[in-house]
Scaffold this motif. Structure first.
Motif, PDB file in Angstrom:
ATOM      1  N   ALA A  11      30.532 -14.718  14.750  1.00 44.13           N
ATOM      2  CA  ALA A  11      29.591 -15.514  13.962  1.00 44.13           C
ATOM      3  C   ALA A  11      28.684 -14.680  13.070  1.00 44.13           C
ATOM      4  O   ALA A  11      28.463 -15.015  11.904  1.00 44.13           O
ATOM      5  N   VAL A  12      28.112 -13.589  13.596  1.00 39.62           N
ATOM      6  CA  VAL A  12      27.190 -12.779  12.805  1.00 39.62           C
ATOM      7  C   VAL A  12      27.898 -12.219  11.576  1.00 39.62           C
ATOM      8  O   VAL A  12      27.366 -12.242  10.461  1.00 39.62           O
ATOM      9  N   ALA A  13      29.113 -11.732  11.763  1.00 42.98           N
ATOM     10  CA  ALA A  13      29.867 -11.166  10.641  1.00 42.98           C
ATOM     11  C   ALA A  13      30.248 -12.245   9.632  1.00 42.98           C
ATOM     12  O   ALA A  13      30.244 -11.997   8.421  1.00 42.98           O
ATOM     13  N   VAL A  14      30.567 -13.447  10.115  1.00 44.74           N
ATOM     14  CA  VAL A  14      30.906 -14.542   9.207  1.00 44.74           C
ATOM     15  C   VAL A  14      29.699 -14.913   8.351  1.00 44.74           C
ATOM     16  O   VAL A  14      29.824 -15.149   7.147  1.00 44.74           O
ATOM     17  N   VAL A  15      28.522 -14.937   8.955  1.00 43.97           N
ATOM     18  CA  VAL A  15      27.309 -15.254   8.200  1.00 43.97           C
ATOM     19  C   VAL A  15      27.095 -14.235   7.084  1.00 43.97           C
ATOM     20  O   VAL A  15      26.817 -14.595   5.934  1.00 43.97           O
TER      21      VAL A  15
ATOM     22  N   GLY B 170      23.875 -25.291   3.769  1.00 47.41           N
ATOM     23  CA  GLY B 170      23.761 -24.308   4.835  1.00 47.41           C
ATOM     24  C   GLY B 170      24.982 -23.412   4.968  1.00 47.41           C
ATOM     25  O   GLY B 170      25.964 -23.539   4.260  1.00 47.41           O
ATOM     26  N   VAL B 171      24.877 -22.471   5.898  1.00 45.40           N
ATOM     27  CA  VAL B 171      25.986 -21.581   6.222  1.00 45.40           C
ATOM     28  C   VAL B 171      26.758 -22.235   7.359  1.00 45.40           C
ATOM     29  O   VAL B 171      26.177 -22.533   8.399  1.00 45.40           O
ATOM     30  N   PRO B 172      28.064 -22.490   7.170  1.00 49.14           N
ATOM     31  CA  PRO B 172      28.821 -23.282   8.142  1.00 49.14           C
ATOM     32  C   PRO B 172      28.618 -22.930   9.606  1.00 49.14           C
ATOM     33  O   PRO B 172      28.313 -23.796  10.412  1.00 49.14           O
ATOM     34  N   VAL B 173      28.746 -21.676   9.984  1.00 48.60           N
ATOM     35  CA  VAL B 173      28.627 -21.315  11.398  1.00 48.60           C
ATOM     36  C   VAL B 173      27.235 -21.643  11.920  1.00 48.60           C
ATOM     37  O   VAL B 173      27.077 -22.182  13.017  1.00 48.60           O
ATOM     38  N   LEU B 174      26.208 -21.344  11.131  1.00 42.30           N
ATOM     39  CA  LEU B 174      24.837 -21.551  11.598  1.00 42.30           C
ATOM     40  C   LEU B 174      24.450 -23.018  11.643  1.00 42.30           C
ATOM     41  O   LEU B 174      23.761 -23.458  12.572  1.00 42.30           O
ATOM     42  N   THR B 175      24.852 -23.801  10.655  1.00 49.69           N
ATOM     43  CA  THR B 175      24.501 -25.220  10.688  1.00 49.69           C
ATOM     44  C   THR B 175      25.212 -25.930  11.834  1.00 49.69           C
ATOM     45  O   THR B 175      24.637 -26.808  12.486  1.00 49.69           O
ATOM     46  N   GLU B 176      26.461 -25.548  12.099  1.00 56.80           N
ATOM     47  CA  GLU B 176      27.184 -26.138  13.225  1.00 56.80           C
ATOM     48  C   GLU B 176      26.518 -25.750  14.547  1.00 56.80           C
ATOM     49  O   GLU B 176      26.379 -26.561  15.460  1.00 56.80           O
ATOM     50  N   ALA B 177      26.080 -24.495  14.651  1.00 57.07           N
ATOM     51  CA  ALA B 177      25.409 -24.031  15.865  1.00 57.07           C
ATOM     52  C   ALA B 177      24.076 -24.750  16.060  1.00 57.07           C
ATOM     53  O   ALA B 177      23.721 -25.111  17.187  1.00 57.07           O
ATOM     54  N   ALA B 178      23.349 -24.969  14.978  1.00 50.79           N
ATOM     55  CA  ALA B 178      22.073 -25.680  15.088  1.00 50.79           C
ATOM     56  C   ALA B 178      22.290 -27.103  15.586  1.00 50.79           C
ATOM     57  O   ALA B 178      21.525 -27.610  16.409  1.00 50.79           O
ATOM     58  N   THR B 179      23.353 -27.745  15.115  1.00 46.98           N
ATOM     59  CA  THR B 179      23.689 -29.090  15.592  1.00 46.98           C
ATOM     60  C   THR B 179      24.035 -29.057  17.078  1.00 46.98           C
ATOM     61  O   THR B 179      23.607 -29.925  17.853  1.00 46.98           O
ATOM     62  N   MET B 180      24.789 -28.041  17.479  1.00 44.79           N
ATOM     63  CA  MET B 180      25.163 -27.885  18.883  1.00 44.79           C
ATOM     64  C   MET B 180      23.917 -27.753  19.766  1.00 44.79           C
ATOM     65  O   MET B 180      23.797 -28.417  20.797  1.00 44.79           O
TER      66      MET B 180
ATOM     67  N   VAL C  99      13.284 -26.800  17.128  1.00 38.88           N
ATOM     68  CA  VAL C  99      13.584 -25.796  18.159  1.00 38.88           C
ATOM     69  C   VAL C  99      14.976 -25.216  17.944  1.00 38.88           C
ATOM     70  O   VAL C  99      15.178 -23.996  18.005  1.00 38.88           O
ATOM     71  N   ALA C 100      15.947 -26.070  17.648  1.00 37.90           N
ATOM     72  CA  ALA C 100      17.324 -25.609  17.447  1.00 37.90           C
ATOM     73  C   ALA C 100      17.410 -24.659  16.255  1.00 37.90           C
ATOM     74  O   ALA C 100      17.999 -23.576  16.353  1.00 37.90           O
ATOM     75  N   PHE C 101      16.817 -25.031  15.120  1.00 35.62           N
ATOM     76  CA  PHE C 101      16.862 -24.171  13.937  1.00 35.62           C
ATOM     77  C   PHE C 101      16.126 -22.852  14.178  1.00 35.62           C
ATOM     78  O   PHE C 101      16.565 -21.785  13.725  1.00 35.62           O
ATOM     79  N   THR C 102      15.020 -22.911  14.903  1.00 31.00           N
ATOM     80  CA  THR C 102      14.270 -21.697  15.209  1.00 31.00           C
ATOM     81  C   THR C 102      15.090 -20.767  16.091  1.00 31.00           C
ATOM     82  O   THR C 102      15.126 -19.545  15.875  1.00 31.00           O
ATOM     83  N   LEU C 103      15.752 -21.337  17.097  1.00 29.37           N
ATOM     84  CA  LEU C 103      16.596 -20.517  17.974  1.00 29.37           C
ATOM     85  C   LEU C 103      17.714 -19.831  17.191  1.00 29.37           C
ATOM     86  O   LEU C 103      18.005 -18.650  17.406  1.00 29.37           O
ATOM     87  N   ILE C 104      18.352 -20.569  16.283  1.00 31.81           N
ATOM     88  CA  ILE C 104      19.453 -19.999  15.506  1.00 31.81           C
ATOM     89  C   ILE C 104      18.946 -18.899  14.585  1.00 31.81           C
ATOM     90  O   ILE C 104      19.525 -17.808  14.508  1.00 31.81           O
ATOM     91  N   GLY C 105      17.848 -19.154  13.884  1.00 30.10           N
ATOM     92  CA  GLY C 105      17.306 -18.147  12.972  1.00 30.10           C
ATOM     93  C   GLY C 105      16.850 -16.896  13.710  1.00 30.10           C
ATOM     94  O   GLY C 105      17.191 -15.766  13.323  1.00 30.10           O
ATOM     95  N   ALA C 106      16.079 -17.084  14.771  1.00 26.69           N
ATOM     96  CA  ALA C 106      15.585 -15.933  15.536  1.00 26.69           C
ATOM     97  C   ALA C 106      16.738 -15.210  16.230  1.00 26.69           C
ATOM     98  O   ALA C 106      16.764 -13.976  16.297  1.00 26.69           O
ATOM     99  N   GLY C 107      17.703 -15.979  16.726  1.00 23.61           N
ATOM    100  CA  GLY C 107      18.861 -15.373  17.376  1.00 23.61           C
ATOM    101  C   GLY C 107      19.666 -14.525  16.411  1.00 23.61           C
ATOM    102  O   GLY C 107      20.109 -13.422  16.752  1.00 23.61           O
ATOM    103  N   HIS C 108      19.837 -15.029  15.198  1.00 24.53           N
ATOM    104  CA  HIS C 108      20.583 -14.260  14.201  1.00 24.53           C
ATOM    105  C   HIS C 108      19.879 -12.938  13.902  1.00 24.53           C
ATOM    106  O   HIS C 108      20.526 -11.881  13.825  1.00 24.53           O
TER     107      HIS C 108
END
Length: 199
Positions: free
Chosen positions: A100-104, A124-134, A157-166
């Motif tokens: 995922a990180v490399a795809v982003v 959005g970026v496909p991998v990240l938007t799908e992950a945020a939905t998850m 919370v979901a978007f924050t987790l994805i952004g901070a996680g990335h």
């Protein structure tokens, strides 16, 4: 590649090779030459199945997004078990420990690829938007079970987790973050939204 090989086999072979190059060498190293060399096929195989290299990359990215379905199901099934922070920490590590990180990075730095993806993925970026939905779906389930506060803003919370996680996982050249660092990020992001993490 022998004649008569199914198209799907060639596509999978190329997709797998692209993932290996991305994980080993990073997005800048993923060229059509590197891809076909890694896959062990002639360059004509790539052009037989895809209009051009950016068409290949777009389908590769979307294929990797579709493969997230299993992760989505596993996280959703975890609702009500373990701890909310523990479940999210494991999911975040699995997400960013993959390609995922490399795809982003690939999507971010290739204008032609972004333009092509916009045809089927409008924002959005496909991998990240799908992950945020998850993550939002999982958090919604936990909120319905009473393990999150009724007013918890699951989308934020979901978007924050994805952004901070990335950001936490983005340095490909360093060792992955320690589990404790991931858990700290998750618990900090959740704040007082969690009502009873022991349930």
């Amino acid at each position: 590649m022998p004649t008569g090989t199914a198209i799907r086999d060639a596509r999978e072979q190329l997709f797998s090779a692209a993932e290996r190059v991305l994980l080993r060498d990073g997005p800048n190293a993923l060229t059509s030459r590197a891809l076909t060399t890694e896959a062990g096929v002639a360059k004509g195989v790539l052009h037989r199945h895809f209009a051009n290299f950016d068409a290949f990359l777009a389908e590769f990215v979307l294929d990797r997004v579709q493969r997230m379905d299993a992760q989505t199901a596993a996280l959703r099934d975890a609702a009500g078990t373990g701890t909310v922070a523990g479940n999210l920490s494991q999911a975040l590590t699995a997400l960013f420990g993959s390609v995922a990180v490399a795809v982003v990075a690939l999507v971010t730095f290739r204008d032609e690829l972004r333009d092509r993806l916009r045809e089927t993925w409008p924002a959005g970026v496909p991998v990240l938007t799908e992950a945020a939905t998850m993550f939002a779906d999982y958090l919604t389930a936990e909120r319905e079970l009473g393990r999150l506060a009724p007013g918890a803003d699951v989308d934020t919370v979901a978007f924050t987790l994805i952004g901070a996680g990335h950001l936490l996982f983005a340095d490909r050249k360093s060792a992955p973050p320690e589990p404790a660092a991931v858990h700290r990020l998750v618990t900090t992001t959740l704040g007082d939204s969690v009502r009873d993490v022991s349930r």
